[in-house]
Design an enzyme around this catalytic site. Structure first.
Site, short mmCIF file in Angstrom:
data_model
loop_
_atom_site.label_atom_id
_atom_site.label_comp_id
_atom_site.label_asym_id
_atom_site.label_seq_id
_atom_site.Cartn_x
_atom_site.Cartn_y
_atom_site.Cartn_z
N GLU A 134 -12.30 1.93 17.61
CA GLU A 134 -13.35 2.07 16.61
C GLU A 134 -14.56 1.22 16.98
OE1 GLU A 134 -11.71 0.90 12.86
OE2 GLU A 134 -9.95 2.17 13.08
N ARG A 155 -3.38 1.55 10.93
CA ARG A 155 -4.07 1.05 12.11
C ARG A 155 -4.01 2.15 13.17
NH1 ARG A 155 -6.60 -2.51 10.03
NH2 ARG A 155 -6.49 -4.75 10.43
N ILE A 180 0.84 -1.21 0.00
CA ILE A 180 0.00 0.00 0.00
C ILE A 180 0.87 1.25 0.00
CG2 ILE A 180 -1.66 1.32 1.36
CD1 ILE A 180 -2.88 -1.38 2.23
N HIS A 228 -12.99 4.59 8.76
CA HIS A 228 -12.25 3.38 8.35
C HIS A 228 -12.81 2.84 7.03
CE1 HIS A 228 -9.79 -0.27 9.95
NE2 HIS A 228 -9.63 -0.10 8.65
#
Length: 309
Positions: free
Chosen positions: A255, A226, A150, A273
């Site tokens: 979360e 994260r 990523i 998210h």
């Protein structure tokens, strides 16, 4: 006979229908109410934001595979899985583009203050005064913490904006971008710090008060990795005191019950998210999650197993 799975977390109806077509799923509650089920469970299907309790894994003598819907696997007890010979799979690559797109979009929205610009127009304030000047991305120094799949996609998308790129990670990958082994030095030399490293004990709270201080009052933080990688209390203090210029966050410590102090801050952009939350990406993730299970039970191998270090 459909293999018996323990399902941890909810899936969209169309995905759940595919799961139920090939597998017989049980919930954690069902397992708790019928302990005899433990002997029948041969796999776990879960989501990367759901914790797979080690004590549950210990209770499943026939468990052979844990297939997670997502790229992260920090919520899975990997040492226990390795010791038991349990295969763990995730869904790499299929979500790289979506997360990278969101990261760039969040960064541009943060620098150009797009949420406030939208409200400015809707509330009729444009008739009274021009919108305040914002910050350009062009020419900025961007540091990326964690240059995996990523991270590389983010870097490639940022290059056309004319930024200077550097990255922090365990190894120098001999790329066109500068490797900085010292995280504090990277932060001090960056206008924008992007967090895209994996979660887990080795990266917990790596973006702490010292890193934020090094980033400085003109610096911006973006986290699409994260919530555990950032010391959230230190970040809130830095945003409140404007010891950094701003932050864009897609992930959080707790979360979805995130720290409500973030809601009062104008210099932070918050998203729920949604890094991989596109129709195309979630479909590809679901197929890979299921194909890992199907291939494993049919051929004894997984398509994308996690390599234990």
């Amino acid at each position: 006979m459909r293999p018996e799975l323990l399902q941890i977390g909810a899936f969209p109806p169309q995905v759940q229908a595919e799961i139920d077509a090939d597998f017989h799923c049980h919930s954690l509650d069902a397992l708790a109410n019928a302990p005899a089920l433990a002997d029948a469970i041969v796999g776990i299907i879960t989501r990367s934001n759901q914790r797979v309790p080690a004590e549950v894994v210990e209770r499943l003598p026939g468990l052979r595979i844990i297939s997670t819907f997502g790229v992260g696997y920090d919520q899975i007890p990997l040492e226990l899985a390795a010791r038991r010979g349990i295969v763990v799979t995730n869904t790499p690559d299929v979500l790289n583009a979506a997360v990278a797109e969101l990261c760039v979009g969040m960064l541009l929205s943060l620098l150009r203050d797009l949420p406030r610009a939208d409200r400015f127009v809707r509330e009729g304030l444009w008739r009274q005064a021009p919108f305040p000047l914002a910050v350009s991305l062009a020419g900025k120094r961007v540091g990326i913490v964690g240059l995996g799949r990523i991270g590389k996609e983010i870097a490639r998308r940022l290059e056309p904006f004319g930024v200077t790129l550097a990255y922090h990670g365990r190894t120098d990958q001999r790329l066109a971008w500068r490797h900085e082994p010292d995280l504090l030095a990277l932060a001090a030399d960056s206008d924008i710090l992007i967090v895209s490293a994996p979660g887990g004990n080795g990266t917990a709270r790596m973006i702490d008060a010292r890193v934020l201080a090094a980033l400085g009052p003109q610096g911006y933080l973006v986290n699409v990795a994260r919530g555990s990688l950032v010391d959230e209390a230190a970040l809130i203090e830095a945003l409140q005191g404007k010891t950094i210029a701003g932050a864009a966050l897609d992930v959080y410590d707790n979360e979805p019950a995130i720290d409500e102090r973030l809601f009062a801050l104008e210099n932070v952009l918050l998203t729920p998210h949604i890094g991989s939350a596109t129709h195309e990406t979630r479909h590809a993730m679901a197929q890979l999650t299921l194909d890992n299970l199907r291939t494993f039970f049919r051929e004894g191998r997984a398509l994308t197993p996690v390599v234990f270090e």
